[in-house]
Write a protein that holds these residues in place. Structure first.
Motif, PDB file in Angstrom:
ATOM      1  N   VAL A   1       6.150   0.223  26.268  1.00  0.00           N
ATOM      2  CA  VAL A   1       4.883   0.290  25.873  1.00  0.00           C
ATOM      3  C   VAL A   1       4.450  -0.514  24.754  1.00  0.00           C
ATOM      4  CG1 VAL A   1       3.249   2.004  25.049  1.00  0.00           C
ATOM      5  CG2 VAL A   1       4.597   2.510  27.061  1.00  0.00           C
ATOM      6  N   ALA A   2       5.476  -0.472  23.707  1.00  0.00           N
ATOM      7  CA  ALA A   2       5.231  -1.406  22.454  1.00  0.00           C
ATOM      8  C   ALA A   2       4.952  -2.664  22.821  1.00  0.00           C
ATOM      9  CB  ALA A   2       6.377  -1.097  21.497  1.00  0.00           C
ATOM     10  N   VAL A   3       5.648  -3.439  23.622  1.00  0.00           N
ATOM     11  CA  VAL A   3       5.733  -4.893  24.124  1.00  0.00           C
ATOM     12  C   VAL A   3       4.979  -5.153  25.432  1.00  0.00           C
ATOM     13  CG1 VAL A   3       7.689  -5.190  22.717  1.00  0.00           C
ATOM     14  CG2 VAL A   3       7.839  -5.014  25.229  1.00  0.00           C
ATOM     15  N   ALA A   4       4.056  -3.947  25.750  1.00  0.00           N
ATOM     16  CA  ALA A   4       3.396  -4.185  27.055  1.00  0.00           C
ATOM     17  C   ALA A   4       2.437  -5.390  27.095  1.00  0.00           C
ATOM     18  CB  ALA A   4       2.738  -3.014  27.516  1.00  0.00           C
ATOM     19  N   CYS A   5       1.894  -5.363  25.912  1.00  0.00           N
ATOM     20  CA  CYS A   5       0.797  -6.599  25.878  1.00  0.00           C
ATOM     21  C   CYS A   5       1.014  -7.444  24.449  1.00  0.00           C
ATOM     22  CB  CYS A   5      -0.539  -5.917  25.790  1.00  0.00           C
ATOM     23  SG  CYS A   5      -1.143  -5.376  27.285  1.00  0.00           S
ATOM     24  N   ARG A   6       1.165  -8.672  24.324  1.00  0.00           N
ATOM     25  CA  ARG A   6       0.980  -9.564  23.386  1.00  0.00           C
ATOM     26  C   ARG A   6       0.032 -10.429  23.337  1.00  0.00           C
ATOM     27  NH1 ARG A   6       4.219  -6.954  20.581  1.00  0.00           N
ATOM     28  NH2 ARG A   6       4.303  -8.720  19.441  1.00  0.00           N
ATOM     29  N   PRO A   7      -1.044 -10.042  22.306  1.00  0.00           N
ATOM     30  CA  PRO A   7      -0.806  -9.359  21.266  1.00  0.00           C
ATOM     31  C   PRO A   7      -0.991  -7.997  21.627  1.00  0.00           C
ATOM     32  CG  PRO A   7      -2.622 -10.389  20.908  1.00  0.00           C
ATOM     33  CD  PRO A   7      -1.901 -11.070  22.025  1.00  0.00           C
ATOM     34  N   LEU A   8      -0.694  -7.012  20.797  1.00  0.00           N
ATOM     35  CA  LEU A   8      -0.772  -5.621  21.072  1.00  0.00           C
ATOM     36  C   LEU A   8      -2.344  -5.146  21.235  1.00  0.00           C
ATOM     37  CD1 LEU A   8       0.443  -2.545  21.446  1.00  0.00           C
ATOM     38  CD2 LEU A   8       0.246  -2.416  18.961  1.00  0.00           C
ATOM     39  N   PRO A   9      -3.187  -5.626  20.485  1.00  0.00           N
ATOM     40  CA  PRO A   9      -4.663  -5.283  20.820  1.00  0.00           C
ATOM     41  C   PRO A   9      -5.166  -5.836  22.204  1.00  0.00           C
ATOM     42  CG  PRO A   9      -4.650  -6.021  18.644  1.00  0.00           C
ATOM     43  CD  PRO A   9      -3.330  -6.358  19.281  1.00  0.00           C
ATOM     44  N   TYR A  10      -4.477  -6.626  22.755  1.00  0.00           N
ATOM     45  CA  TYR A  10      -4.758  -7.099  24.099  1.00  0.00           C
ATOM     46  C   TYR A  10      -4.571  -5.830  25.269  1.00  0.00           C
ATOM     47  CZ  TYR A  10      -5.714 -10.245  27.911  1.00  0.00           C
ATOM     48  OH  TYR A  10      -6.115 -11.119  29.120  1.00  0.00           O
ATOM     49  N   PHE A  11      -4.081  -4.874  24.769  1.00  0.00           N
ATOM     50  CA  PHE A  11      -3.747  -3.444  25.684  1.00  0.00           C
ATOM     51  C   PHE A  11      -5.361  -3.051  26.073  1.00  0.00           C
ATOM     52  CE2 PHE A  11      -3.153   0.868  26.462  1.00  0.00           C
ATOM     53  CZ  PHE A  11      -2.051   0.825  27.408  1.00  0.00           C
ATOM     54  N   TRP A  12      -6.144  -3.203  25.305  1.00  0.00           N
ATOM     55  CA  TRP A  12      -7.327  -2.523  25.312  1.00  0.00           C
ATOM     56  C   TRP A  12      -8.516  -3.568  25.380  1.00  0.00           C
ATOM     57  CZ3 TRP A  12      -4.384  -0.573  21.483  1.00  0.00           C
ATOM     58  CH2 TRP A  12      -4.559  -1.239  20.068  1.00  0.00           C
ATOM     59  N   LEU A  13      -8.560  -4.653  24.727  1.00  0.00           N
ATOM     60  CA  LEU A  13      -9.345  -5.622  24.739  1.00  0.00           C
ATOM     61  C   LEU A  13      -9.208  -6.615  26.147  1.00  0.00           C
ATOM     62  CD1 LEU A  13      -8.874  -7.456  21.487  1.00  0.00           C
ATOM     63  CD2 LEU A  13     -10.685  -5.856  22.009  1.00  0.00           C
ATOM     64  N   VAL A  14      -8.277  -6.511  27.202  1.00  0.00           N
ATOM     65  CA  VAL A  14      -8.307  -7.129  28.223  1.00  0.00           C
ATOM     66  C   VAL A  14      -9.401  -6.420  29.272  1.00  0.00           C
ATOM     67  CG1 VAL A  14      -6.659  -5.504  29.244  1.00  0.00           C
ATOM     68  CG2 VAL A  14      -6.776  -7.873  30.374  1.00  0.00           C
ATOM     69  N   TYR A  15      -9.954  -5.326  28.706  1.00  0.00           N
ATOM     70  CA  TYR A  15     -11.072  -4.670  29.857  1.00  0.00           C
ATOM     71  C   TYR A  15     -12.347  -4.913  29.243  1.00  0.00           C
ATOM     72  CZ  TYR A  15      -6.897  -2.455  32.030  1.00  0.00           C
ATOM     73  OH  TYR A  15      -5.921  -2.016  32.477  1.00  0.00           O
ATOM     74  N   THR A  16     -12.381  -5.304  27.825  1.00  0.00           N
ATOM     75  CA  THR A  16     -13.522  -5.284  27.118  1.00  0.00           C
ATOM     76  C   THR A  16     -14.122  -6.496  26.639  1.00  0.00           C
ATOM     77  OG1 THR A  16     -12.517  -4.609  25.161  1.00  0.00           O
ATOM     78  CG2 THR A  16     -13.341  -2.989  26.599  1.00  0.00           C
ATOM     79  N   ASP A  17     -12.927  -7.530  26.310  1.00  0.00           N
ATOM     80  CA  ASP A  17     -13.348  -8.687  25.672  1.00  0.00           C
ATOM     81  C   ASP A  17     -12.925 -10.136  26.438  1.00  0.00           C
ATOM     82  OD1 ASP A  17     -14.039 -10.858  23.938  1.00  0.00           O
ATOM     83  OD2 ASP A  17     -12.697 -10.136  22.415  1.00  0.00           O
ATOM     84  N   PRO A  18     -14.117 -10.787  27.215  1.00  0.00           N
ATOM     85  CA  PRO A  18     -13.745 -11.699  28.043  1.00  0.00           C
ATOM     86  C   PRO A  18     -13.047 -13.056  27.604  1.00  0.00           C
ATOM     87  CG  PRO A  18     -15.910 -10.864  28.658  1.00  0.00           C
ATOM     88  CD  PRO A  18     -15.360 -10.382  27.457  1.00  0.00           C
ATOM     89  N   THR A  19     -13.228 -12.819  26.117  1.00  0.00           N
ATOM     90  CA  THR A  19     -12.940 -13.953  25.336  1.00  0.00           C
ATOM     91  C   THR A  19     -11.259 -13.723  24.899  1.00  0.00           C
ATOM     92  OG1 THR A  19     -13.734 -13.212  23.123  1.00  0.00           O
ATOM     93  CG2 THR A  19     -14.935 -14.757  24.695  1.00  0.00           C
ATOM     94  N   ALA A  20     -11.016 -12.584  24.805  1.00  0.00           N
ATOM     95  CA  ALA A  20      -9.456 -12.177  24.170  1.00  0.00           C
ATOM     96  C   ALA A  20      -8.527 -13.006  24.891  1.00  0.00           C
ATOM     97  CB  ALA A  20      -9.298 -10.605  24.336  1.00  0.00           C
ATOM     98  N   ILE A  21      -7.458 -13.369  24.073  1.00  0.00           N
ATOM     99  CA  ILE A  21      -6.154 -14.216  24.930  1.00  0.00           C
ATOM    100  C   ILE A  21      -5.281 -13.210  24.724  1.00  0.00           C
ATOM    101  CG2 ILE A  21      -5.078 -16.222  24.733  1.00  0.00           C
ATOM    102  CD1 ILE A  21      -7.355 -17.644  23.618  1.00  0.00           C
ATOM    103  N   GLY A  22      -4.459 -13.164  25.792  1.00  0.00           N
ATOM    104  CA  GLY A  22      -3.089 -12.566  25.637  1.00  0.00           C
ATOM    105  C   GLY A  22      -2.411 -12.404  26.921  1.00  0.00           C
ATOM    106  N   VAL A  23      -1.309 -11.468  27.112  1.00  0.00           N
ATOM    107  CA  VAL A  23      -0.474 -11.383  28.381  1.00  0.00           C
ATOM    108  C   VAL A  23      -0.143  -9.836  28.409  1.00  0.00           C
ATOM    109  CG1 VAL A  23       1.514 -12.006  27.482  1.00  0.00           C
ATOM    110  CG2 VAL A  23       1.192 -12.061  29.717  1.00  0.00           C
ATOM    111  N   CYS A  24      -0.314  -9.117  29.520  1.00  0.00           N
ATOM    112  CA  CYS A  24       0.139  -7.780  29.749  1.00  0.00           C
ATOM    113  C   CYS A  24       0.840  -7.767  30.817  1.00  0.00           C
ATOM    114  CB  CYS A  24      -1.247  -6.977  29.785  1.00  0.00           C
ATOM    115  SG  CYS A  24      -1.805  -6.491  28.028  1.00  0.00           S
ATOM    116  N   ILE A  25       1.822  -6.748  30.954  1.00  0.00           N
ATOM    117  CA  ILE A  25       2.441  -6.192  32.349  1.00  0.00           C
ATOM    118  C   ILE A  25       1.450  -5.550  32.878  1.00  0.00           C
ATOM    119  CG2 ILE A  25       4.757  -6.101  30.967  1.00  0.00           C
ATOM    120  CD1 ILE A  25       4.415  -2.958  30.884  1.00  0.00           C
TER     121      ILE A  25
END
Length: 387
Positions: free
Chosen positions: A156-180
């Protein structure tokens, strides 16, 4: 609070969806009920041995179950906090800010849940060790339990890099990151937790099979320990909720049952872990019930002159005892316990007197005296008398 009108942040309302409906009642009702029951179970577990004549000290399994209760209340509080921000509502009624708060709570919720079930499972294993004196099975189970906890926390701690991408992936189309794949990870987490529960339930069975006792007693012991299988039912319900969440598109609506069962499961596990420890409590309760029934079954045969010191024991048939019997039948055809006690006391008195005489004889207080010294005089010798 979410609105009954679509906010537009997550698109239009799908056909057939009523934004006024929510799952608040299910969240509050289910979680509060099991939370109260689990808290009561832990209190009874801690109080039951304290009322014994020789109260035992709290063991490590008791401390672990207290920790499990605290973390389980953490899952319940997380459920309560998430409701005003849209958990249990349709996604289209939430704003992006509300969704972010719900997903931040979810991030913390997973870690709290993993810690709660880990403490519960560890408490059950150490309880088995205290009862059955396990060695290597304890090591194997603790390896699985701690491995499960470390895997969940680290993943869970490394599920998304960077960590805020865990919730931004659904709300910010401009966010950049990777998640499981978070939903699938939750699903696999649920299966792993249930398999560990099954292993823990099966752990004491070989030892119970080898015990030198009757088959009926073995079945009773196994039945008590298998009460923990109820937590497996809760785990299965949680897995079903996770599967629906994986396949669903209404994230905050399908996530509510996951919150519910992820809180219910550790509380049910605590209740199951406490049930085998209620032996002293139920023995005292059953003793009081039997005493109450016995008192109610006694009736006074005569309301006019009931002797205050007489206890009446009714018999379906009052047979006349033999002459040497300690029992006597009174005028009402009942065994007179007062006469019985008198006879017993009299018998004990006679026996005590006999024992006392015997002791006196051993001490020389009451014995046959033999005269060994003989005085012989000439006068008596002449007469032919000897003394």
């Amino acid at each position: 609070m979410p609105s009954n009108i679509a906010t537009g942040d997550f698109g239009p309302v799908p056909p057939g969806v009523d934004l006024a409906e929510n799952q608040t009642g299910n969240l509050l009702g289910a979680v509060i009920t099991v939370a109260v029951l689990a808290t009561t179970a832990v209190i009874l577990r801690l109080c039951a041995p304290m009322k014994k004549k020789e109260a035992r000290k709290l063991a490590i399994d008791d401390y672990l179950i207290i920790a499990a209760l605290l973390f389980s209340w953490g899952t319940a509080i997380s459920c309560f906090i998430s409701i005003p921000h849209g958990n249990g509502y349709h996604l289209q009624s939430l704003t992006k800010e509300e969704f972010i708060i719900v997903w931040k709570i979810l991030f913390a919720y997973v870690m709290i849940y993993a810690t709660a079930v880990t403490c519960t499972k560890a408490s059950i294993v150490f309880f088995y060790r205290r009862i059955f004196n396990f060695r290597w099975p304890l090591g194997i189970c603790m390896f699985l339990i701690l491995g499960y906890w470390v895997t969940i926390i680290v993943t869970v701690a490394v599920a998304c890099r960077p960590l805020p991408y865990f919730w931004l992936v659904y709300t910010d189309p401009t966010a950049i990151g990777v998640c499981i794949d978070v939903p699938k990870f939750f699903f696999g987490n649920g299966i792993a937790a249930m398999l560990i529960d099954v292993i823990i339930l099966c752990m004491p069975m070989p030892t119970i099979y080898k015990l030198q006792m009757q088959a009926s007693q073995k079945i009773a012991v196994v039945g008590i320990l298998l009460l923990g299988s109820f937590v497996c039912v809760a785990s299965i319900c949680r897995i079903i909720a996770l599967e629906k969440n994986t396949q669903g598109t209404d994230a905050t609506w399908t996530m509510a049952p996951v919150f519910i069962w992820s809180s219910v499961e550790p509380f049910v596990g605590i209740i199951c872990a406490c049930l085998p420890t209620f032996g002293p409590f139920f023995r005292r309760w059953w003793s009081k019930v039997r005493t109450g029934r016995s008192a109610n079954s006694r009736s006074n045969p005569s309301a006019e002159n009931p002797p205050s010191t007489t206890t009446w024991l009714r018999k379906p048939r009052a047979k006349k005892p033999p002459k040497d019997s300690l029992f006597s039948i009174n005028d009402f055809g009942c065994v007179d316990e007062v006469q019985l006690m008198n006879d017993i006391n009299a018998t004990r008195s006679s026996r005590d007197e006999a024992v006392s005489d015997h002791n006196d004889m051993e001490r020389g207080d009451c014995a046959i005296t033999v005269q060994q010294d003989v005085d012989v005089t000439w006068a008596k010798y002449k007469t032919g008398k000897r003394i």
